[in-house]
Design a protein around this motif. Structure first.
Motif, PDB file in Angstrom:
ATOM      1  N   ARG A 143       0.845  -1.244  -0.084  1.00 47.67           N
ATOM      2  CA  ARG A 143       0.009   0.202  -0.008  1.00 47.67           C
ATOM      3  C   ARG A 143       0.916   1.270   0.138  1.00 47.67           C
ATOM      4  NH1 ARG A 143      -2.353   2.844   4.184  1.00 47.67           N
ATOM      5  NH2 ARG A 143      -1.568   1.476   5.623  1.00 47.67           N
ATOM      6  N   LEU A 144       1.825   1.292   0.668  1.00 48.14           N
ATOM      7  CA  LEU A 144       2.873   2.487   0.772  1.00 48.14           C
ATOM      8  C   LEU A 144       3.938   1.965   0.071  1.00 48.14           C
ATOM      9  CD1 LEU A 144       2.696   2.984   4.715  1.00 48.14           C
ATOM     10  CD2 LEU A 144       1.340   4.253   2.962  1.00 48.14           C
ATOM     11  N   ALA A 145       4.314   2.960  -0.739  1.00 45.42           N
ATOM     12  CA  ALA A 145       5.256   2.528  -2.175  1.00 45.42           C
ATOM     13  C   ALA A 145       6.688   2.282  -1.588  1.00 45.42           C
ATOM     14  CB  ALA A 145       5.298   3.629  -2.922  1.00 45.42           C
ATOM     15  N   ASN A 146       7.250   2.836  -0.558  1.00 47.02           N
ATOM     16  CA  ASN A 146       8.437   2.712  -0.058  1.00 47.02           C
ATOM     17  C   ASN A 146       8.735   1.649   1.095  1.00 47.02           C
ATOM     18  OD1 ASN A 146       9.618   4.325  -2.190  1.00 47.02           O
ATOM     19  ND2 ASN A 146       8.746   6.201  -1.202  1.00 47.02           N
ATOM     20  N   VAL A 147       7.595   0.750   1.228  1.00 49.51           N
ATOM     21  CA  VAL A 147       7.789  -0.301   2.199  1.00 49.51           C
ATOM     22  C   VAL A 147       8.316  -1.427   1.366  1.00 49.51           C
ATOM     23  CG1 VAL A 147       6.790  -1.882   3.740  1.00 49.51           C
ATOM     24  CG2 VAL A 147       6.200   0.576   3.687  1.00 49.51           C
ATOM     25  N   SER A 177      17.118   8.295   4.823  1.00 49.28           N
ATOM     26  CA  SER A 177      16.957   7.265   5.990  1.00 49.28           C
ATOM     27  C   SER A 177      16.100   6.135   5.857  1.00 49.28           C
ATOM     28  CB  SER A 177      16.149   8.146   7.269  1.00 49.28           C
ATOM     29  OG  SER A 177      15.067   8.720   6.565  1.00 49.28           O
ATOM     30  N   ILE A 178      16.570   4.929   6.609  1.00 50.29           N
ATOM     31  CA  ILE A 178      16.011   3.689   6.055  1.00 50.29           C
ATOM     32  C   ILE A 178      15.695   2.960   7.612  1.00 50.29           C
ATOM     33  CG2 ILE A 178      16.297   1.213   5.057  1.00 50.29           C
ATOM     34  CD1 ILE A 178      18.447   2.820   3.052  1.00 50.29           C
ATOM     35  N   MET A 203      12.509   5.192   3.680  1.00 55.22           N
ATOM     36  CA  MET A 203      12.293   3.752   3.374  1.00 55.22           C
ATOM     37  C   MET A 203      12.056   2.709   4.386  1.00 55.22           C
ATOM     38  SD  MET A 203      15.114   1.442   1.277  1.00 55.22           S
ATOM     39  CE  MET A 203      14.770   1.587  -0.588  1.00 55.22           C
ATOM     40  N   VAL A 204      11.370   1.698   4.141  1.00 56.91           N
ATOM     41  CA  VAL A 204      11.243   0.807   5.185  1.00 56.91           C
ATOM     42  C   VAL A 204      11.508  -0.606   4.757  1.00 56.91           C
ATOM     43  CG1 VAL A 204       9.728  -0.418   6.831  1.00 56.91           C
ATOM     44  CG2 VAL A 204       9.686   2.104   6.457  1.00 56.91           C
TER      45      VAL A 204
END
Lengths: 322, 674, 164, 187
Positions: free
Chosen positions: B350-354, B385-386, B494-495
């Motif tokens: 759902r969240l692009a940067n996961v 940041s990640i 990012m995650v």
């Protein structure tokens, strides 16, 4: 489809519009509600903090009263707090013998009894989604909610653990989204959809209570929602009734009306706003509702603007969509 | 003639003696149980002195039956059978009573425990009298081995066997061997290039004269028994003739159809409809994905066929079947990666940067979809940041209760790579850091020194709902920093979710196919968790690698080699003993009703039309006894588990109930003087 | 010595799952009541209905049949046969006026030591509440009873053993 | 005897008073609850800390903590807890224990619950105007001005009742609650 109906105290007065709109859409959707005879307050969350046996005895009296509606084994509650209390009580009457024993003894004082599992306690949202169904809603829609950006808001108590009816996810529920989509509304992918409105917190710690309200209103505003759609009178009271006080507390000027999902269904069915109790909200929905009109178009869940170009990496497949 | 039964009660140090009055029990058995001529107790019956005690009694006292009250027969039945055999007594005339597992370790009242022990010994004595001499048969061991799964574990097992000169059939489901390790960029803690150390082994497999590599293939059916399995392999149609293909890759180049590669690139990159998972794939032959290929969908295109210089494309190719005879099987089927959409609070999908861990792994790989650049989903922006989230689907009762064992170290590896490639601030959100192997803790130290930030707290949620200044446009990781005792909102670009290792989705079907079992969590069950980790309850079927439980590369490789060593021992010995526990139909009693025929899952029972009776093929019978229980004429007997033996055991177990004519319900602490 | 009724339970455990679960309960030192006496069979499918009746007739107050979980049988599907016989047996027991809770079917994988121990305890409690069965007394008074039961069980068995 | 996991002392007491409370013993202090709690920032202790304190037997510190009173019953902690501990239910238990022993520092929340329930015990239904009136006068007399427009809005929109509704079966309900309280006191 005929059900026992437990309105709960809120629907008597502060959430009368929820009751009115529920009754208004019942006929067109083929729902028949028989109010529980001489029901009493469910005790909200307050009694649990004081006395466990009394808290469950108070709730159980309603279950016992509901069994007097002969032939009706489903009990519907439109208020999420009442729903959770009734459902939890029904469960514990079957699974917690000690507590159930005490409650039964107390009920016997008034010649009442209740056996866990006798009734099937369901929330109004569940009835509309599963028993009425999206197809019927779509078919009966005469005034599609086209162009109306809505933030579907579930709150806590209907989607959380062990007590809810089925398959809606406690973290990311979708049934209300689907209902609103069927009515033609434009959905925002509301990240706070299952977060807490603060319950009674405004009365315990204003700063805490207002902060919880702010988070929800801010997020709906960030997503440019025209209004928030709710399924619970407590949530409506917090988000609508306290929105002004919250704005003053933080020096903000949010204006997001908060309506019940039954009101939006009623509007889509072409019913008159006043028959649905529209107008009793503190934050006016007049401007937002002026957007509704015109022909049906497939609405999609909107997400915040995103840059995409050739280099973009594919998103992982989303399961359970559509 | 009355039998002479010897009863031996083991103290097992204090394991049994601490809860059961072992001396009293032995005295009681000698004094009260019919046919018992010798009854002794001894400190450790399984010791060589203990065994000698039994052997001497058999010889001197002329014992005709032996009962050992000790541990579970699953531990020492073989030991005591051997002792009997050494003394000239048929090993099947020995019966064990599990005093340790079923009494001393599970009881808390010594009197009651001793009473229960009397019942168990009484049952064993009555049963052993009914037992009959049986003779195990010998069968040759086929020296060929089937290895299922071509990840690093299967590769290791196959090479060990092949290098020793034994033939191996290596079956791999995907078009290439290599498994998950081929997808990884670096390995922890040495930061070796994963592909660089794996590909030489892969090509060894491809070129080894003693290995038949069956890729894009699956095991359909397995029959037979240890030393003599028959396996039917389905080779899925590649649509490419392996005999003609040179692996030049022109077909791939010319194929106009691009699809998302969900397998090798973990959904982060693309491949063609005709493809090789990666350049170093073994074997080199490509495969046509018929669900994506334009020709199969629309009937036109055939670009690959047009350009193939050796006419190797075959659109009409069918699945083919191969029947193999093997003596042993090694299962190295690996794991599936947890699907993180099952935890919606982390926003994956759902969240692009996961990103998932496998996505991040591919992103770091120089040959991966981003050429080794760590970037956001837009494909260009470098994250500043990640956040790395541990225990996604692990240590969680709702998903997998176990620790996946490798994620902490993989997270450290990711931290190192992310810092090296982007200079980003990297956070690790962990519950407990687990770094228990050689040079692992040192790697943790290194990452601490490199500036990776560690927050002790399982992440509650990842959201894009900004609440505070500085959060707009970021992903906010909400957690409790349990060491500070405060809630924390960490805005990051990012995650990365460290998803659990899970049993293959079809692990239970595989287990059933090979006659082994799975744990509650779905991992294959080893014969003994400490002392026999690569064998299974089914002789001749071994397990290695993550299919047995989460483990890292060195442990998997070690298990692969260990399983190979076990197989080599079987091959070298050349023969196996076959348990004589089988069913027999007594023709004179058989009415020919055929009820038993269809009850047998191994088709061991056939109906003899000429005689009008049914017949059990002993080589196929596995001894479950279902037919014995079902036969309405009681014409079937089950060796070592006959009706008489079990009836006698029931009588023995309930000795105190029958003698009292229903009055024996109260457990008397000292019913009979001990 | 206490006056509480201590029932005797005979348990038939399959070699591959439930017997190993009992082993595991032991190695994990999970305590359960001593009223159960275990008989090892290769498979729950081996449990002949007459074993159960025999145990009752010889003084057992309850009988447990334990096997691998459905779909996990070492012999592929024989535990389903056990399940069919179990339902038949319960029916038989009921028709003979016995409480059918005296017979229990329990699935236990090799990893379920805790669950097996809990099931054993639960069953002991249940049977303790039911009280003594005392079939053994009847057996002594009327020696033909078991034969009659055996015949009855056999008839049911024939009716039920329709090949899968 | 199969012994169910049990602890004596304060932890055992908390567990015994909570449906499904035994799982508290399996807490691994991961902090998912504390991280999920919407009002966690204002709590004296995060729920996780409270569980560590319960384990340490710090009875007075736990019962005096404001944490349970800041619980909004949203159940996020409960659904997310990897050990399936019924955290929200435990908060109710701690509130009841604190009320029984008078061991709370700020009487605002317990008083709110009491006032709410007093109307229910007398009429069978809740009564918002009465509740807010009584509560505000006692605890936040000036706060009333802050939300005055809201109150006026509620009244002009017809959303506030001026008198409580009394149910017909009030006598029976009173008997039920009296008996329940008697049984709770004995439990």
């Amino acid at each position: 489809m005929k059900y026992s109906y437990y309105p709960g105290c809120s629907l008597e007065k502060n959430a009368a519009s929820y009751h009115e709109s529920t009754m208004a859409i019942a006929g067109p959707l083929g729902l028949d509600f028989v109010e529980v005879e001489d029901w009493n307050c469910c005790g909200a969350t307050e009694y649990h903090a004081l006395n466990q046996t009394a808290a469950y005895a108070l709730i159980a009296r309603n279950l016992a009263q509901a069994t007097k509606n002969e032939g009706l084994d489903t009990l519907v509650a439109p208020c999420s707090a009442c729903y959770l209390n009734l459902r939890k009580c029904d469960k514990y009457m079957a699974t917690e013998p000690e507590l159930a024993g005490r409650v039964s003894q107390a009920l016997a004082e008034a010649g009442l009894s209740y056996k866990g599992g006798t009734l099937h306690v369901r929330h109004l949202l569940d009835i509309v989604y599963n028993d009425v169904g999206l197809e019927t809603l779509q078919a009966k829609t005469t005034r599609p909610l086209k162009g109306l950006r809505v933030a579907p808001y579930y709150g806590c108590m209907i989607v959380r653990p062990g007590f809810h009816n089925g398959d809606d996810d406690p973290e990311y529920p979708v049934t209300l989204d689907r209902i609103l989509t069927a009515l033609g509304a434009e959905l925002v992918d509301f990240p706070m959809k299952a977060h807490c409105c603060g319950g009674h917190m405004t009365q315990i710690s204003e700063a805490t209570g207002f902060e919880l309200i702010r988070r929800l209103i801010k997020s709906a505003d960030d997503y440019e929602a025209d209004l928030i759609v709710t399924i619970c009178p407590m949530c409506q009271l917090n988000l609508d009734g306290f929105q002004g006080a919250m704005n003053r507390h933080f020096g903000t000027s949010y204006h997001i009306p908060v309506l019940y999902f039954t009101q939006l269904i009623g509007l889509a069915l072409g019913l008159a706003p006043r028959d649905l109790g529209v107008g009793s909200e503190i934050v006016s929905a007049k401007e937002a509702l002026s957007k509704i009109g015109a022909e049906v178009e497939e609405a999609e869940v909107a997400t915040p603007r995103q840059r995409r170009d050739d280099k973009a990496l594919p998103m992982p497949g989303r399961r359970g969509e559509g | 003639m009355a039998e002479k039964v010897g009863v031996y009660i083991c103290h097992c140090g204090s394991n049994i003696a601490g809860m059961v009055d072992v001396e009293g029990l032995a005295r009681w058995a000698g004094a009260n149980l019919e046919d018992v001529t010798v009854a002794r107790d001894y400190k450790f019956m399984c010791s060589s002195l203990g065994q000698e005690l039994i052997e001497e009694d058999i010889k001197k006292e002329g014992l005709t039956r032996v009962v050992v009250g000790a541990c579970s027969p699953h531990l020492h039945e073989k030991t005591f059978r051997k002792a009997c055999a050494n003394a000239g007594l048929n090993p099947y005339l020995m019966q064990m009573a599990s005093l340790r597992e079923q009494i001393s370790w599970v009881s808390s009242d010594k009197d009651k425990a001793t009473e229960k022990a009397k019942a168990l010994i009484s049952g064993a004595v009555r049963r052993v009298i009914e037992q009959e001499e049986l003779f195990a048969s010998e069968a040759p061991v086929n020296p060929n081995t089937l290895v299922v799964g071509g990840g690093v574990t299967g590769i290791q097992a196959a090479l060990e066997l092949a290098d020793a000169g034994y033939h191996v059939y290596l079956v791999e489901r995907e078009p290439s061997i290599g498994g998950h390790m081929a997808q990884f960029d670096k390995t922890f803690p040495t930061l070796d290039c994963s592909a660089c150390i794996l590909t030489p082994k892969m090509s060894d497999v491809g070129q080894h004269e003693s290995i038949t590599l069956l890729s894009y293939a699956e095991v359909e059916e397995v029959t037979g028994y240890v030393g003599n399995f028959h396996a039917r392999i389905r080779k899925r149609a590649r649509s490419v003739k392996e005999a003609d293909c040179t692996g030049c890759g022109v077909c791939i180049e010319k194929c106009p159809k691009k699809v998302i590669d969900d397998v090798f690139e973990a959904g982060l990159g693309y491949r063609k409809a005709i493809y090789r998972p990666f350049p170093q794939a073994v074997p080199k032959y490509p495969v046509i994905d018929r669900e994506a290929c334009t020709y199969y969908l629309k009937g036109t295109c055939k670009a690959c066929e047009k350009f193939c210089p050796t006419n190797a494309i075959d659109f009409e190719q069918q699945d083919s079947f191969l029947d193999l005879d093997v003596g042993n099987v090694i299962l190295a089927t690996g794991f599936d990666m947890f699907d993180s959409t099952r935890l919606p609070q982390y926003g994956y999908g759902r969240l692009a940067n996961v990103f998932s861990n496998l996505e991040f792994e591919r992103m770091c790989n120089a040959a991966g979809p981003t050429d080794g650049k760590v970037v956001l989903r837009d494909g260009v922006t470098t994250p500043e940041s990640i956040a790395i989230v541990h225990c996604v689907g692990s240590r969680d009762k709702k998903h997998n209760p176990y620790c996946s064992a490798v994620c902490c170290m993989a997270a450290l590896k990711f931290g190192h790579l992310a810092i090296e490639k982007t200079g980003a601030q990297v956070y690790s959100f962990y519950i407990d850091m687990r770094t228990p192997h050689k040079n692992y803790e040192e790697f943790y130290d290194r990452l601490l020194a490199e500036g990776m930030q560690f927050v002790r707290g399982r992440v509650a949620e990842v959201t894009d709902a900004a609440r505070l200044p500085g959060e707009e446009g970021k992903l906010i990781v909400q957690s409790e920093d349990t060491l500070a005792g405060r809630q924390r909102r960490t805005p990051v670009d990012m995650v990365v979710l460290m998803g659990a290792l899970e049993p293959r989705h079809d692990a239970r079907e595989t287990a059933l196919k090979f006659g082994i079992s799975c744990s509650m969590n779905g991992w294959f069950t080893e014969r003994h968790p400490k002392l026999d980790p690569v064998a299974t309850m089914t002789d001749g079927v071994f397990i290695a690698g993550v299919c047995q439980g989460p483990k890292d590369i060195p442990d998997s490789v070690a298990q692969g080699a260990a399983a190979a060593a076990r197989v080599m021992a079987m091959i070298t010995k050349g023969t196996v003993l076959i348990e004589p526990v089988v069913a027999t139909i007594h023709e004179e009693n058989c009415s020919g009703c055929r009820i038993c025929n269809n009850l047998c899952p191994y088709n061991a029972i056939t109906f003899l039309e000429d005689k009008g009776v049914s017949y059990v093929n002993a080589a196929l019978c596995k001894g479950c006894g279902t037919c014995v229980a079902a036969c309405p004429a009681q014409a079937i007997s089950g060796a070592h588990f006959s009706n008489e033996q079990i009836f006698s055991e029931i009588e023995g177990l309930l000795y105190d109930a029958i003698s009292g004519n229903g009055a024996g319900h109260k457990v008397e602490p000292a019913g009979v003087p001990a | 010595m206490s006056d509480t009724f201590e029932p005797k339970i005979v348990a038939f455990l399959c070699n591959w799952c439930s017997y190993r679960a009992a082993d595991l309960a032991g190695t994990s030192r999970i305590k359960y009541e001593p009223n159960v006496r275990i008989i090892r069979v290769m498979c729950s499918g081996r449990v002949d209905p007459t074993f159960v009746l025999k145990a009752f007739s010889l003084g057992a107050d309850g009988v447990m049949i334990a096997g691998c979980h459905p779909g996990e049988c070492h012999y592929l599907e024989q535990n389903y046969k056990a399940m069919r016989r179990y339902y038949m047996l319960r029916h038989t027991l009921r028709s003979m006026g016995m409480e059918d809770d005296r017979l229990r079917l329990q699935w236990a994988s090799a990893a379920e030591g805790v669950q097996l121990a809990a099931a054993i305890n639960e069953m002991i409690e249940q049977v303790r509440a039911l009280g003594p069965l005392n079939w053994s007394a009847n057996w002594h008074e009327n020696g033909r009873r078991l034969e009659a039961l055996g015949r009855l069980a056999q008839e049911h068995a024939e009716a039920m053993e329709v090949p899968a | 005897m199969h012994e169910p996991s049990r602890r004596d002392g304060f932890q055992g007491e908390v567990i015994a008073a909570t449906p499904g409370g035994e799982s508290l013993l399996t807490c691994i202090q991961c902090g998912t609850c504390g991280g999920s709690c919407p009002s966690g920032a204002d709590m004296d202790h995060t729920p996780r800390q409270l569980f560590a304190m319960i384990n340490a037997g710090l009875r007075q510190d736990v019962l005096h903590s404001n944490t349970p009173w800041y619980c909004v019953s949203c159940y996020y902690c409960t659904v997310r807890c990897p050990k399936e501990i019924p955290i929200t239910e435990l908060m109710y238990t701690l509130k009841r224990m604190a009320v029984r022993e008078g061991a709370y520092d700020d009487s605002k929340a317990p008083d709110f619950s009491r006032t709410f329930i007093r109307w229910v015990e007398d009429y069978g239904r809740s009564f918002e105007l009465g509740l807010m009136g009584t509560h505000m006068i006692r605890h936040n007399p000036f706060g009333a001005f802050k939300i005055a427009d809201m109150g006026i809005g509620m009244i002009t929109k017809g959303r506030m009742a001026f008198s409580p509704t009394r149910i017909k079966g009030m006598d029976g309900l009173k008997r039920i609650l009296a008996k329940a309280k008697q049984l709770e006191a004995q439990a």
